[in-house]
Motif scaffolding. Structure first.
Motif, PDB file in Angstrom:
ATOM      1  N   LEU A 121       0.805  -1.216   0.000  1.00 28.11           N
ATOM      2  CA  LEU A 121       0.000   0.000   0.000  1.00 28.11           C
ATOM      3  C   LEU A 121       0.840   1.269   0.000  1.00 28.11           C
ATOM      4  O   LEU A 121       0.445   2.282  -0.567  1.00 28.11           O
ATOM      5  CB  LEU A 121      -0.951  -0.026   1.194  1.00 28.11           C
ATOM      6  N   ASP A 122       2.016   1.238   0.606  1.00 34.41           N
ATOM      7  CA  ASP A 122       2.858   2.434   0.639  1.00 34.41           C
ATOM      8  C   ASP A 122       3.379   2.831  -0.738  1.00 34.41           C
ATOM      9  O   ASP A 122       3.868   3.936  -0.936  1.00 34.41           O
ATOM     10  CB  ASP A 122       4.027   2.250   1.612  1.00 34.41           C
ATOM     11  N   GLN A 123       3.268   1.958  -1.733  1.00 37.31           N
ATOM     12  CA  GLN A 123       3.758   2.230  -3.085  1.00 37.31           C
ATOM     13  C   GLN A 123       2.743   2.964  -3.965  1.00 37.31           C
ATOM     14  O   GLN A 123       3.088   3.405  -5.048  1.00 37.31           O
ATOM     15  CB  GLN A 123       4.179   0.930  -3.770  1.00 37.31           C
ATOM     16  N   LEU A 124       1.513   3.103  -3.500  1.00 43.27           N
ATOM     17  CA  LEU A 124       0.506   3.829  -4.273  1.00 43.27           C
ATOM     18  C   LEU A 124       0.766   5.323  -4.215  1.00 43.27           C
ATOM     19  O   LEU A 124       1.300   5.825  -3.229  1.00 43.27           O
ATOM     20  CB  LEU A 124      -0.900   3.543  -3.732  1.00 43.27           C
ATOM     21  N   ARG A 125       0.357   6.019  -5.255  1.00 42.57           N
ATOM     22  CA  ARG A 125       0.501   7.473  -5.319  1.00 42.57           C
ATOM     23  C   ARG A 125      -0.833   8.121  -4.978  1.00 42.57           C
ATOM     24  O   ARG A 125      -1.878   7.493  -5.111  1.00 42.57           O
ATOM     25  CB  ARG A 125       0.936   7.879  -6.712  1.00 42.57           C
ATOM     26  N   PRO A 126      -0.799   9.378  -4.573  1.00 38.77           N
ATOM     27  CA  PRO A 126      -2.061  10.075  -4.293  1.00 38.77           C
ATOM     28  C   PRO A 126      -3.024  10.008  -5.480  1.00 38.77           C
ATOM     29  O   PRO A 126      -2.628  10.193  -6.625  1.00 38.77           O
ATOM     30  CB  PRO A 126      -1.610  11.513  -4.018  1.00 38.77           C
ATOM     31  N   VAL A 144      -5.228   9.467  -0.472  1.00 39.15           N
ATOM     32  CA  VAL A 144      -5.752  10.818  -0.653  1.00 39.15           C
ATOM     33  C   VAL A 144      -4.590  11.790  -0.861  1.00 39.15           C
ATOM     34  O   VAL A 144      -4.563  12.549  -1.829  1.00 39.15           O
ATOM     35  CB  VAL A 144      -6.624  11.248   0.546  1.00 39.15           C
ATOM     36  N   ARG A 145      -3.607  11.763   0.050  1.00 43.92           N
ATOM     37  CA  ARG A 145      -2.432  12.619  -0.086  1.00 43.92           C
ATOM     38  C   ARG A 145      -1.350  12.184   0.885  1.00 43.92           C
ATOM     39  O   ARG A 145      -1.600  11.451   1.839  1.00 43.92           O
ATOM     40  CB  ARG A 145      -2.793  14.081   0.151  1.00 43.92           C
ATOM     41  N   ARG A 146      -0.158  12.682   0.623  1.00 46.55           N
ATOM     42  CA  ARG A 146       0.979  12.456   1.499  1.00 46.55           C
ATOM     43  C   ARG A 146       1.304  13.756   2.215  1.00 46.55           C
ATOM     44  O   ARG A 146       1.107  14.836   1.664  1.00 46.55           O
ATOM     45  CB  ARG A 146       2.216  12.036   0.701  1.00 46.55           C
ATOM     46  N   ALA A 147       1.832  13.662   3.401  1.00 45.63           N
ATOM     47  CA  ALA A 147       2.285  14.845   4.124  1.00 45.63           C
ATOM     48  C   ALA A 147       3.483  15.438   3.372  1.00 45.63           C
ATOM     49  O   ALA A 147       4.130  14.741   2.580  1.00 45.63           O
ATOM     50  CB  ALA A 147       2.686  14.466   5.546  1.00 45.63           C
ATOM     51  N   PRO A 148       3.806  16.696   3.595  1.00 49.21           N
ATOM     52  CA  PRO A 148       4.908  17.336   2.867  1.00 49.21           C
ATOM     53  C   PRO A 148       6.241  16.577   2.924  1.00 49.21           C
ATOM     54  O   PRO A 148       6.975  16.546   1.954  1.00 49.21           O
ATOM     55  CB  PRO A 148       5.035  18.700   3.543  1.00 49.21           C
ATOM     56  N   MET A 149       6.528  15.943   4.015  1.00 48.68           N
ATOM     57  CA  MET A 149       7.774  15.175   4.117  1.00 48.68           C
ATOM     58  C   MET A 149       7.562  13.711   3.711  1.00 48.68           C
ATOM     59  O   MET A 149       8.451  12.887   3.878  1.00 48.68           O
ATOM     60  CB  MET A 149       8.323  15.251   5.544  1.00 48.68           C
ATOM     61  N   GLY A 150       6.371  13.361   3.230  1.00 50.69           N
ATOM     62  CA  GLY A 150       6.104  12.016   2.741  1.00 50.69           C
ATOM     63  C   GLY A 150       5.489  11.066   3.755  1.00 50.69           C
ATOM     64  O   GLY A 150       5.122   9.950   3.420  1.00 50.69           O
ATOM     65  N   ASP A 151       5.391  11.485   4.989  1.00 48.90           N
ATOM     66  CA  ASP A 151       4.871  10.606   6.026  1.00 48.90           C
ATOM     67  C   ASP A 151       4.191  11.447   7.093  1.00 48.90           C
ATOM     68  O   ASP A 151       4.783  12.443   7.533  1.00 48.90           O
ATOM     69  CB  ASP A 151       6.024   9.820   6.632  1.00 48.90           C
ATOM     70  N   ASP A 181     -11.746   8.067   6.333  1.00 49.48           N
ATOM     71  CA  ASP A 181     -10.436   8.687   6.156  1.00 49.48           C
ATOM     72  C   ASP A 181      -9.553   8.403   7.360  1.00 49.48           C
ATOM     73  O   ASP A 181      -9.982   8.556   8.503  1.00 49.48           O
ATOM     74  CB  ASP A 181     -10.571  10.197   5.972  1.00 49.48           C
ATOM     75  N   LEU A 182      -8.302   8.004   7.069  1.00 44.69           N
ATOM     76  CA  LEU A 182      -7.327   7.675   8.105  1.00 44.69           C
ATOM     77  C   LEU A 182      -5.983   8.288   7.750  1.00 44.69           C
ATOM     78  O   LEU A 182      -5.721   8.564   6.585  1.00 44.69           O
ATOM     79  CB  LEU A 182      -7.131   6.159   8.199  1.00 44.69           C
ATOM     80  N   ALA A 183      -5.123   8.447   8.726  1.00 43.80           N
ATOM     81  CA  ALA A 183      -3.736   8.839   8.499  1.00 43.80           C
ATOM     82  C   ALA A 183      -2.868   7.778   9.152  1.00 43.80           C
ATOM     83  O   ALA A 183      -3.002   7.492  10.341  1.00 43.80           O
ATOM     84  CB  ALA A 183      -3.456  10.205   9.094  1.00 43.80           C
ATOM     85  N   LEU A 184      -1.991   7.179   8.346  1.00 47.80           N
ATOM     86  CA  LEU A 184      -1.114   6.129   8.850  1.00 47.80           C
ATOM     87  C   LEU A 184       0.310   6.365   8.367  1.00 47.80           C
ATOM     88  O   LEU A 184       0.518   6.953   7.301  1.00 47.80           O
ATOM     89  CB  LEU A 184      -1.584   4.754   8.372  1.00 47.80           C
ATOM     90  N   LEU A 199       0.574   9.241   5.542  1.00 41.03           N
ATOM     91  CA  LEU A 199      -0.275   9.297   4.367  1.00 41.03           C
ATOM     92  C   LEU A 199      -1.727   9.346   4.811  1.00 41.03           C
ATOM     93  O   LEU A 199      -2.105   8.662   5.756  1.00 41.03           O
ATOM     94  CB  LEU A 199      -0.079   8.051   3.499  1.00 41.03           C
ATOM     95  N   GLU A 200      -2.509  10.140   4.116  1.00 42.15           N
ATOM     96  CA  GLU A 200      -3.948  10.147   4.356  1.00 42.15           C
ATOM     97  C   GLU A 200      -4.552   9.193   3.342  1.00 42.15           C
ATOM     98  O   GLU A 200      -4.238   9.247   2.159  1.00 42.15           O
ATOM     99  CB  GLU A 200      -4.528  11.541   4.169  1.00 42.15           C
ATOM    100  N   LEU A 201      -5.400   8.302   3.814  1.00 46.60           N
ATOM    101  CA  LEU A 201      -6.029   7.352   2.912  1.00 46.60           C
ATOM    102  C   LEU A 201      -7.474   7.131   3.290  1.00 46.60           C
ATOM    103  O   LEU A 201      -7.900   7.464   4.384  1.00 46.60           O
ATOM    104  CB  LEU A 201      -5.254   6.027   2.886  1.00 46.60           C
TER     105      LEU A 201
END
Length: 76
Positions: free
Chosen positions: A6-11, A44-51, A61-64, A53-55
């Motif tokens: 899952l971490d390999q998916l793009r926004p 949904v999106r990644r935080a500015p530093m990449g971690d 909606d979650l952030a992990l 992720l909102e999904l």
């Protein structure tokens, strides 16, 4: 369709859960949150530093952290 973690998916990408790593330390909690076989997951999106992720999984909606998503296999 290819299988990846899952971490390999793009926004904006959507995939379906294939399975969770049986040794994942958060396995039980992730299952409770809806990461079950066949569940649709959208990044949904990644935080500015990449971690983190909102999904969105099953409409919730979650952030992990990206590290926690490495144990979730998806296809799509």
């Amino acid at each position: 369709m290819d299988e990846r973690t899952l971490d390999q998916l793009r926004p904006g990408e959507t995939a379906h859960v294939v399975g969770l790593d049986p040794k994942h330390p958060l396995r039980r909690r992730l299952l409770e949150l809806g990461f079950v076989r066949g569940a649709p997951v959208t990044i949904v999106r990644r935080a500015p530093m990449g971690d983190p992720l909102e999904l969105r999984v099953n409409g919730t909606d979650l952030a992990l952290r990206a590290a926690d998503l490495k144990g979730i296999r998806v296809r799509g």
